[in-house]
Structures are given as structure tokens and as C-alpha cells.
Write an enzyme that holds these catalytic residues in place. Structure first.
Site, PDB file in Angstrom:
ATOM      1  N   LYS A 112      -6.371  40.421 153.604  1.00 13.94           N
ATOM      2  CA  LYS A 112      -6.361  39.044 153.103  1.00 13.94           C
ATOM      3  C   LYS A 112      -6.751  38.988 151.621  1.00 13.94           C
ATOM      4  CE  LYS A 112      -5.767  36.874 157.230  1.00 13.94           C
ATOM      5  NZ  LYS A 112      -5.421  38.012 158.101  1.00 13.94           N
TER       6      LYS A 112
HETATM    7  C1  PLP Z   1      -4.472  38.322 159.033  1.00 13.29           C
HETATM    8  C2  PLP Z   1      -4.401  39.700 159.545  1.00 13.29           C
HETATM    9  C3  PLP Z   1      -3.236  40.203 160.167  1.00 13.29           C
HETATM   10  C4  PLP Z   1      -2.006  39.352 160.430  1.00 13.29           C
HETATM   11  O1  PLP Z   1      -1.317  38.996 159.265  1.00 13.29           O
HETATM   12  P1  PLP Z   1      -0.284  37.762 159.291  1.00 13.29           P
HETATM   13  O2  PLP Z   1       0.148  37.586 157.891  1.00 13.29           O
HETATM   14  O3  PLP Z   1      -1.084  36.598 159.800  1.00 13.29           O
HETATM   15  O4  PLP Z   1       0.819  38.121 160.205  1.00 13.29           O
HETATM   16  C5  PLP Z   1      -3.230  41.525 160.589  1.00 13.29           C
HETATM   17  N1  PLP Z   1      -4.322  42.312 160.422  1.00 13.29           N
HETATM   18  C6  PLP Z   1      -5.456  41.865 159.839  1.00 13.29           C
HETATM   19  C7  PLP Z   1      -6.623  42.774 159.723  1.00 13.29           C
HETATM   20  C8  PLP Z   1      -5.537  40.555 159.369  1.00 13.29           C
HETATM   21  O5  PLP Z   1      -6.682  40.127 158.795  1.00 13.29           O
END
Ligand code: PLP
Length: 498
Positions: A112
């Protein structure tokens, strides 16, 4: 470049507007009107640039109301070596024809950060451009990763207040500790008695309270979202697909122009959609493997054309993918139907009112040309962490392990052995207990305190605890407010002194 809503009922806006507003007024998501294409030479040449310049280059095709200097200033501030401990998105060749793209070297050890370190800078510039006079209040409901990444991104950013609600019993010990130790003069972190859905519904209610919005506006506040529906969060994710491809060419793992696959651990469909956009811009992508955990709503959709949220919610060891409604899928549907906003709006209405929709055979076939959906259960996830560590001495977190296994399943079923890049979305240390259970089942990791588990994982794996996680133990706890789930609005008003 202008942006339009996936539901077609609003005027076109520039990117600064799309970023400050977050969601279009008709409830749709902002999408770019068209996609620029890069030549192969341009793509390959990116390998010579620092990450911040790669990002500025890709963003310049989308955020055309920002100057190149502005974009570079934003990306340089976001992707500094200090914040990412070196290059922001390193590609690791783990096995013949399988590489891992590590997207978790930012301050919160999850991917993120790739978007949320940049979004505040883009938003501040956008506010300057749109002449927005109000203080921006960022409201976040989090199941763990987004909250901390948003806090890190927005801490001490002038003109903003950030309020994060997390479910009392829904985040891991490390995730909670990350949030309640957050420093910054404009940050607020509040535990809600309830689960993630309670926190999320509370935030949605606040957003849709028109009287409250009017009142806030009069007092000089405007709400915005740091959720992945915001275009300012999606655009930065397109960059690392190009970046990884350029690095793979430079390292000699593929030749320029060779088609490759990506396997993506998917929740809200933001990350993998960015890969689709990269393909639309000329990146030689053959297949995007959409990897789900036991919450396999996307996998079922990609194999049947039916999206059905009327199902049980499972708590898994890859909690950031525990989701029933993948909001960004709406953007793919818009593209696949050749921008048929009324079709998209109808499906979204059916999803809301009936709990499901069906795109039908023609559109499903189109989607399946690029996307392959599969899912991985809890036992397979742990097995994968264990096997890859044993065979390759490389430690996967549970989310990345889901994507690794999905890639293996795809290869078995399709016999397509193209070079595949597995996106790694979290440091294994962030989910240390599950990882320890996978590689050392005899340690009864669940009974350990979270910091003991960090150190044990380091000993067992011979890897180093990421600095921001190692430092957590010494940090003072700054936020300990807990509220009932029906007190969220009241709490926001209190924080804003209204
Ligand atoms: C948010 C997240 C995801 C999923 O990503 P999206 O863009 O919501 O599909 C996968 N792995 C981790 C560790 C995340 O924080």
C-alpha cells in the site's frame, strides 16, 4: 487528459479533480478517457532511471494537468531511499522463470505504501490546482494495511486531518501496534468495537450524510478518501509493472518484446487492474493471474462471468485479500464493454440490490483472454511458504504465497511456461505468526508475543527484521481511544471540534 465516470452520469474532469473528489458524483469511479502507448525502446530505457523518474514518466501520461517538474517533485519526495531503504521496487529472481517483485520496502512493510506514500503529495498539488479552500479530512476504515499506510503518508501533511477507524478484533497485533504508535500532529487512530464491516459501514454512512457534508463545508472542511477507488492511488501502481519488465530485460531474464505473465494477490482488484492498464499502454503482458484466497468471489467470476457477493466471509491468513466486493472490477467492466457506462451502472445496481450480476458469455470470453482466475486454500498457502523457503531459501508472506501457488496452478492447467513475475505485497514479518507456523510448525508461534515472534522468524530464516517493524517495540503508545460502533460520527465531530 480528462476523466469520466464508469457510470457515465457526470461531466469530464481533469486529474486534479478526480484525485481530490475520489469518487464521481454518480457513484461511479473515475477512469481515463484513453491510454497512451509507450514504445518498446521507451519501456526498456526505464531500467536506467531511478524509481522516482520511472514513476514521473508513467504518471505524465495520465496527470497531464501537472507539470513534469511537479510530478518529479512528488515522486522524489515519495520514493526516497530513506523511506524505502533503497530502490523502491526490486525484482528478485527466485527460480528459473519465476521472479518476485518486492513491493513492501516502504515504511509500513506492505505494498500500500507504493501508492499511499505518493497520494498525499499528488493531493496537495491537486488542491492548489483546483483552488480547494477547505481543510481535507481523510477518513479511513481499515482491515490493517491501508490504515497504517495512509497514516504514514498523511502524517504532518499541511491542510489535512486523517482519521483512521480500525476494528478492535480484526487486525493483527503488529498491525495494531503500527497504528497506535503513529506520530503526527494531524493523525487520529480509533478502535471500533466490532469487525471491519462495522467500521466500513460507519465511514460510508458519514460520507453519505448530506446534512453533515453541508455543515462541514460551511466550517471549512471537505472529506476525501485514501481508498483504492481513488485514481491517485491506482495510477502509481501502473508504474511498477513497467519498472519490473525493464529490470527483467536489463538483467537478461527476458528479451525486449517477449510476452510475460504476472501473478497478483488480489482483494479489491486495484493492483491487478493497474497491470491491465499497463498492458493497454503497450507492455508485453500475456496473462494476468488473479490469485484469491478462500474468499474466491473473483475466481468464480473469472471462470463463470457471475459475480455473487451472497456468500460466507472467511477470515484467512492473508487478511488483506478477505473481501466480498472488489470495487475496482467496475473499471475493468467499463473497459471490456468498450465504455458502455449504462451496462456497467446496471450491473452495479444489480449487485447492490440483488447481490449478484452476470456479464454473459461474450464479455467473459473477452476478460478471459487476459485474466486467469484461481484460488488457494489455507493449507496450500502454508505449504507454499514452506516449500519455497526449503527449496529456494526465499521467504514469502501469505499473500505472496497465494500468488505463487496460483502461478503454479496456472502453469499446470495451461502448459504456458512464460516468464512470470509474482507480485509480493507484504513483508513476511508483517504476518510473522502465520509464516512461522508454515516453516516451523513445532514452535507454537500463536502463543508468542508479537515481538518474540519477529525475532524468532529472523533467527529461523536468517533474514533481517525490517527496521520500521523492529523499532515498533520501543515506540510509545499514543492512541488508545476505543468507541462503540454507533459513535463514529460523533467522534469525527469531536475531533474536528464541531
Ligand atoms: C491490499 C493488499 C492486497 C490486495 O490488493 P488489491 O489492490 O486490493 O487487490 C494484497 N496483499 C496485501 C498485503 C495488501 O495489503
Amino acid at each position: 487528459m480528462l476523466y469520466t465516470s464508469t457510470r457515465g452520469q457526470t461531466d469530464m474532469v481533469c486529474s486534479a479533480h478526480a484525485i481530490t473528489r475520489g469518487l464521481a458524483d454518480d457513484g461511479g469511479l473515475f477512469v481515463p478517457q484513453k491510454f497512451a502507448t509507450l514504445t518498446l525502446d521507451e519501456i526498456v530505457a526505464m531500467s536506467e532511471l531511478p524509481y522516482a523518474e520511472r514513476a514521473a514518466k508513467i504518471l505524465s501520461f495520465f496527470l497531464t494537468d501537472y507539470t513534469e517538474e511537479e510530478l518529479l517533485a512528488c515522486t522524489t519526495a515519495a520514493y526516497s531511499e530513506e523511506r524505502f531503504g533503497g530502490f523502491a521496487a526490486p525484482l528478485k529472481q527466485v527460480k528459473d522463470k519465476i521472479a518476485v517483485l518486492e513491493l513492501w520496502h516502504g515504511p509500513t512493510s506492505a505494498f500500500k505504501d507504493m501508492a499511499l506514500q505518493l497520494l498525499p503529495h499528488l493531493l496537495m498539488k491537486a488542491i492548489e490546482k483546483t483552488g480547494e479552500q477547505n481543510n481535507i479530512v481523510i477518513l479511513v476504515a481499515t482491515s490493517g494495511d491501508t490504515g497504517k499506510a495512509a497514516l504514514e503518508g498523511f502524517a504532518d501533511i499541511k491542510g489535512t486531518q486523517i482519521i483512521v477507524f480500525y476494528p478492535d478484533d480484526g487486525v493483527s497485533d503488529i498491525q495494531k501496534r503500527q497504528m497506535i504508535t503513529q506520530q503526527g500532529s494531524n493523525v487520529n487512530v480509533i478502535a471500533v468495537h466490532g469487525n471491519f464491516d462495522d467500521a466500513q459501514s460507519g465511514v460510508k454512512e458519514i460520507f453519505s450524510d448530506e446534512n453533515l457534508m453541508e455543515e462541514l463545508k460551511e466550517k471549512g472542511y471537505a472529506f476525501s478518501s485514501a481508498n483504492s477507488i481513488n485514481w491517485g492511488r491506482l495510477a502509481p501502481q501502473i508504474v511498477y509493472y513497467f519498472s519490473a519488465y525493464a529490470d527483467a530485460v536489463k538483467a537478461g531474464h527476458i528479451v525486449a518484446g517477449e510476452e510475460i505473465n504476472f501473478s497478483v494477490p488480489t482483494g479489491n482488484f486495484g493492483d491487478i487492474l493497474a497491470g491491465y492498464y499497463a498492458k493497454c499502454m503497450g507492455l508485453p503482458v500475456h496473462r494476468l493471474i488473479c490469485a484469491s484466497n478462500t474468499n474466491n468471489v473473483l475466481s468464480v467470476f473469472l471462470n463463470s462471468g457471475k459475480y455473487d457477493r451472497r456468500r460466507e466471509f472467511h477470515k484467512t491468513i492473508s487478511p488483506s485479500m478477505d473481501i466480498l466486493i472488489s470495487s475496482n472490477l467496475e473499471r475493468l467492466l467499463y473497459q471490456i464493454t468498450e465504455e458502455d457506462a449504462s451496462k456497467v451502472a446496471n450491473w452495479m445496481k444489480e449487485l447492490k440490490e440483488d447481490g449478484f450480476y452476470d456479464v454473459g458469455g461474450k464479455f467473459l470470453a473477452k476478460i478471459q483472454k487476459t485474466f486467469f482466475g484461481t484460488w488457494v486454500d489455507e493449507i496450500e498457502t502454508k505449504e507454499t511458504i514452506c516449500n519455497v523457503f526449503r527449496d529456494k531459501n526465499y521467504l514469502l508472506d501469505p499473500h505472496t504465497a497465494v500468488a505463487w501457488r496460483a502461478c503454479e496452478k496456472y502453469r499446470m492447467l495451461s502448459s504456458d511456461e512464460k516468464y512470470c513475475i509474482v507480485l509480493s505485497t507484504a513483508s513476511p514479518y508483517k504476518f510473522n505468526v502465520s509464516v512461522l507456523e508454515a516453516i516451523k510448525p513445532d514452535t507454537s508461534a500463536k502463543t508468542l508475543d508479537p515481538f518474540a515472534a519477529l525475532h524468532l522468524l529472523s533467527d529461523v530464516s536468517g533474514t533481517v527484521v525490517p527496521k520500521p517493524l523492529a523499532e515498533l517495540e520501543q515506540k510509545p503508545i499514543l492512541h488508545n481511544e476505543q468507541i462503540e460502533k454507533n459513535k463514529m460520527k460523533e467522534t469525527v465531530l469531536k475531533i474536528l471540534k464541531l
